[in-house]
Structures are given as structure tokens and as C-alpha cells.
Design an enzyme around this catalytic site. Structure first.
Site, PDB file in Angstrom:
ATOM      1  N   TYR A 143       1.030  -1.393   0.109  1.00  0.00           N
ATOM      2  CA  TYR A 143      -0.105  -0.122  -0.122  1.00  0.00           C
ATOM      3  C   TYR A 143       0.944   1.381  -0.495  1.00  0.00           C
ATOM      4  O   TYR A 143       1.882   1.386   0.559  1.00  0.00           O
ATOM      5  CB  TYR A 143      -1.173  -0.103   0.989  1.00  0.00           C
ATOM      6  CG  TYR A 143      -1.698   1.382   1.683  1.00  0.00           C
ATOM      7  CD1 TYR A 143      -3.010   1.651   0.765  1.00  0.00           C
ATOM      8  CD2 TYR A 143      -1.396   2.423   2.212  1.00  0.00           C
ATOM      9  CE1 TYR A 143      -3.321   2.972   0.390  1.00  0.00           C
ATOM     10  CE2 TYR A 143      -2.206   3.853   2.576  1.00  0.00           C
ATOM     11  CZ  TYR A 143      -3.564   3.622   1.485  1.00  0.00           C
ATOM     12  OH  TYR A 143      -3.964   4.886   2.143  1.00  0.00           O
ATOM     13  N   ASP A 238       9.052   2.441  -1.190  1.00  0.00           N
ATOM     14  CA  ASP A 238       8.347   3.765  -0.188  1.00  0.00           C
ATOM     15  C   ASP A 238       8.558   3.020   1.906  1.00  0.00           C
ATOM     16  O   ASP A 238       8.540   2.347   1.782  1.00  0.00           O
ATOM     17  CB  ASP A 238       7.185   3.342  -0.575  1.00  0.00           C
ATOM     18  CG  ASP A 238       6.010   3.662   0.484  1.00  0.00           C
ATOM     19  OD1 ASP A 238       6.501   4.591   1.607  1.00  0.00           O
ATOM     20  OD2 ASP A 238       4.649   3.609   0.013  1.00  0.00           O
ATOM     21  N   LYS A 266       5.248   9.231   8.359  1.00  0.00           N
ATOM     22  CA  LYS A 266       5.154   8.301   9.955  1.00  0.00           C
ATOM     23  C   LYS A 266       5.970   9.346  10.792  1.00  0.00           C
ATOM     24  O   LYS A 266       5.714  10.402  10.980  1.00  0.00           O
ATOM     25  CB  LYS A 266       5.035   7.144  10.027  1.00  0.00           C
ATOM     26  CG  LYS A 266       3.699   6.875   9.086  1.00  0.00           C
ATOM     27  CD  LYS A 266       3.485   4.803   9.385  1.00  0.00           C
ATOM     28  CE  LYS A 266       2.712   4.210   8.181  1.00  0.00           C
ATOM     29  NZ  LYS A 266       1.044   4.523   8.157  1.00  0.00           N
TER      30      LYS A 266
END
Ligand code: KE4
Length: 429
Positions: A143, A238, A266
Site C-alpha cells: 500500500y 516507499d 509517519k
């Protein structure tokens, strides 16, 4: 008596679709009502009804030093007093860029944004602008946020067009995205042999955390690096989830592979909205205002958000931070495996740095197809037993879990005691 949690959820559901903003999948997979929180401190959370939990979600990763760390909160308060935003550069952004470049040297230049979704979406645009190509390759079960080009599922054959996995995504947009199986080196070789020179970029979670935890083989990542180099495709790691979490230098340091571009999120915001993308200088120079690839953001590089990230990044550079985090996470995982074995429950688990995966299957899966075969019913029962006992795990069998530096030996022991009971109740049915 109806709990305050239930009341809030029912009222929220009237105004907010599904009653939630984050995470949007809520408790759909495990059943029940999402928990509304009011306070966090260290490894603990308290819900609106006052119940205490040990937190293994960590806001989906950012809270690596624990909730409400005094150093982070103090710095944020001080910076906030000088205005919340300028929409103009600050020295804090330079400090952040220098720190990113020091910790993740492959990021020769960097641009700050406000979410992981923005980071990946923009990195792909730059890669396309740089190569002048359209095709994007991703992997099943990874994702990368919710931009249109990434909400795509695999077509039936290697070269069939991707199909949208969400309503509202035009087939024409999805058609440029090709999806391969994670850890399948042969399918990579086959695809590059056929259309390697048409591929703008490959985006990958170098350690996957979005289909539960899936660990790459060194050979798979190495082959991917070699093929991208050979065919002039931009390799994007990523590291929104793995960045600063699986190791100080991220997964690229752990596996010793240098991507062309990296996306972060994050931890880099320490709990406030920050994302970043960056990489090779020649690629990043394509970006506005220097180059022809447009990208912008009103709140990009926001001083308060960047401060929360900077303080968090300072804290995680203390000696042995990641060694201790990894050891604590491993203690949890080993304890869970032992408890399941004792109860006779089919279960496996593993960790990478401060990230862990729990699977109700014989062995740790290596692909999306394998993850899907794990026993979801057992996960859901286990999840609810743990929640009742005050252990907050990700509400889905397909999410990685997170440990923070604030998780103590007592927290782990308490969790394992609850897990023993939860596993036993599974084996008794
Ligand atoms: P955000 O836009 O949610 O900040 O980041 C998107 C993103 C990009 N790349 C990776 C590797 C990610 O893990 C994420 C977001 N992660 C999820 C965790 N499953 C956030 C929570 C959610 O909405 O599901």
C-alpha cells in the site's frame, strides 16, 4: 448503560462516513466498535471511558518514542507560540533536510509534504517526468497511499492492464499500473524482459507492513535494483512505514540497497502530518520551481509538524536505540510464539526492528497469496480477547504491529499473560 464510546461512535456515524477518519477500515474486519481515545502516555492509551491499553499500533507507526514524549511536546509548544504556519521557508526545514540526508544518504535532495500519500504520489510524478515514461510497477499487497494510480489490482496476466481497486478511479489511469507478486524474482525478470524500457518507475515497500509484515528476500531486492538500473527505470523505496523504524537508515540500510528515490512519512512527523520524498539530485532537479514537474503544498514543511519530527529523529539517534527496540519487539514475538505453541494453536510471528507480524498460519508468509490463507477467524477472536484484556493491536489480520521505545518489560510480560489466555480460549473451541 451505554458507554461514552458507543455514544460518540453513533453520533459520529451520522456525520462522518463510517464514523471514522483514521483508519478508514476501522473495525470492519474484526467486528465491533472502534475505540475513541482521549489520552496517550508512553506505551499506554486511555479511551474515553477511562479504560487503559498497551498500544501496539503507535498511530500506525509514528509514535516510535512513545506517546506525549516530554521532549517532543515541549519543543512543539515552544515553536507553536511563534505562529503555526508561514507558507514560507524556515530554518527548521533545512535542519530536517540535513538530518534526512545524513540518516538516509541516498536522499541527496528532499521535498517535504504533509502525508505519505502525497510523498508517493509526487515521487511517481517526478519519476515519470524524469524518464518521460508512463508505466508504473507495484506489488500485490503493498500500500502506498490512496492516489488514483496506486489504487489498482493486478490484471489476470503479466502484461494485462491494471484494474482500479476503488470506485472513482478511471480505468485509463489504472491501465498504466502493473502489479507483480512480491518476492517473485522470475516475474520481475519476465516483465523487464518484455517492457523494461517503457517502465518509468517501480515502487515497493522494501519490508511490507500493509499485508501484515512480509519480509523480502535479499535476492528479490537485489534483482529489482539491477533490472531498474539496466532499463533506466526509477526505483522508489516507499519507506513511509519502514523509515527510521526497521533501522536508523531504514530498510535500504538494513538490506544495503540504494534506491533512486525514497518516500518517508509517519516517524518523520513524530505524530504530526509530515511526509517527504527525495533521492538522486538529477531526478529531484526535475521538480518545480527548477524543473517541469509540478508539486506544491500550502502547509508543506509546516514548522510545528517539522519540529515534532525533528525532536523524534533526535531521540532515535541515541546509541543502541534501534538495537533495544528490535530486542524488545523480538521478546514480544518469541513470547507469543511460545504461548501459542503451549496452547496448541497454529501460529507464527516475526519482527524486523520495531515492526512485527502475527499470523495464524504454520509459517510466516512471504506473499499476498500466502497471507490470505492465514486463519482470519482465529485472528479476530484473538484480537477481541486481547482488546478486552487491554491490549490494542491493529484491527485487521493484514496489518503489521509496532513497538515503541516506551514499551517496558512489564508491558511485554502483561501482553504475554493476556496472550496465553487468548490462545487457550482459541484451542478450547
Ligand atoms: P498516509 O497518506 O496515510 O500518511 O501514508 C500512506 C502510506 C504510504 N506508504 C506506506 C508504506 C504506508 O504504510 C502508508 C500508510 N499506512 C497506513 C497503515 N496501514 C496508514 C493507516 C491507514 O489508513 O490504513
Amino acid at each position: 448503560m451505554t458507554s461514552l464510546n458507543q455514544t460518540l461512535f453513533e453520533k459520529s456515524s451520522k456525520l462522518i462516513p463510517g464514523g471514522v477518519n483514521s483508519p478508514v477500515r476501522a473495525f470492519r474486519s474484526v467486528g465491533g466498535t472502534p475505540i475513541f481515545f482521549k489520552k496517550g502516555l508512553g506505551s499506554k492509551l486511555w479511551d474515553v471511558d477511562g479504560k487503559e491499553y498497551i498500544d501496539y499500533i503507535n498511530s500506525w507507526g509514528p509514535m516510535i518514542v512513545g506517546h506525549a514524549h516530554p521532549q517532543v511536546i515541549k519543543a512543539v509548544q515552544e515553536v507553536a507560540a511563534n505562529s503555526l504556519s508561514f507558507g514560507a521557508p524556515t530554518g527548521l526545514e533545512l535542519e530536517m533536510a540535513e538530518l534526512i540526508n545524513k540518516l538516509v544518504p541516498s536522499m541527496e535532495q528532499v521535498r517535504l509534504v504533509s502525508s505519505g500519500t502525497e510523498a508517493t504520489m509526487s515521487a511517481i510524478r517526478v519519476a515519470r517526468g524524469f524518464t518521460g515514461r508512463n508505466k508504473l510497477v507495484k506489488f500485490e499487497g503493498c500500500y502506498h497511499g490512496h492516489s488514483d494510480a496506486l489504487l489498482v489490482k493486478a490484471g489476470s496476466g503479466l502484461l494485462t492492464f491494471g484494474e482500479p481497486s476503488s470506485a472513482g478511479v478511471p480505468a485509463e489511469v489504472a491501465a498504466h499500473t502493473l502489479t507483480l507478486e512480491y518476492n517473485n524474482t522470475q516475474s520481475l525478470k519476465d516483465l523487464f524482459a518484455q517492457i523494461g524500457d517503457e517502465i518509468a518507475c517501480v515502487i515497493i515497500e522494501p519490508v511490507v507492513g500493509n499485508m501484515n509484515l512480509i519480509v523480502p528476500t535479499q535476492e528479490f531486492l537485489q534483482t529489482l535494483r539491477e533490472l531498474c538500473t539496466k532499463h533506466g527505470a526509477v526505483l522508489i523505496f516507499d519507506e513511509v512505514m519502514t523509515g527510521f523504524r526497521v533501522a536508523l537508515g531504514g530498510a535500504q540500510a538494513l538490506y544495503n540497497i540504494k534506491p533512486d528515490m525514497t518516500t518517508l512519512g509517519k516517524v518523520i512527523g513524530g505524530g504530526l502530518p509530515v511526509g517527504a520524498f527525495g533521492g538522486r539530485k538529477d531526478i529531484m532537479q526535475c521538480l518545480a520551481p527548477l524543473g517541469a514537474v509540478y508539486q506544491a503544498g500550502t502547509l508543506s514543511g509546516n514548522p510545528v509538524a517539522v519540529t515534532a519530527g525533528l525532536e523524534t529523529l533526535k531521540l532515535i539517534q541515541t546509541p543502541d536505540f534501534h538495537a533495544k527496540l528490535a530486542a524488545q519487539t523480538k521478546k514480544l514475538v518469541d513470547g507469543l510464539v511460545a504461548a501459542a505453541k503451549e496452547a496448541g494453536v497454529v501460529f507464527s510471528a516475526q519482527s524486523v526492528g520495531g515492526m512485527f507480524g502475527l499470523y495464524f498460519s504454520e509459517k510466516c508468509p512471504t506473499s499476498f497469496a500466502e497471507v490470505m490463507q492465514s486463519n482470519k477467524e482465529n485472528f479476530n477472536k484473538f484480537f477481541h480477547s486481547m482488546l478486552d484484556a487491554g491490549i490494542y493491536l491493529g484491527p485487521s489480520a493484514f496489518e503489521a504491529g509496532f513497538v515503541s521505545a516506551a514499551h517496558t518489560d512489564e508491558d511485554i510480560a502483561f501482553t504475554l499473560k493476556a496472550a496465553k489466555k487468548a490462545f487457550l480460549s482459541l484451542s478450547n473451541h
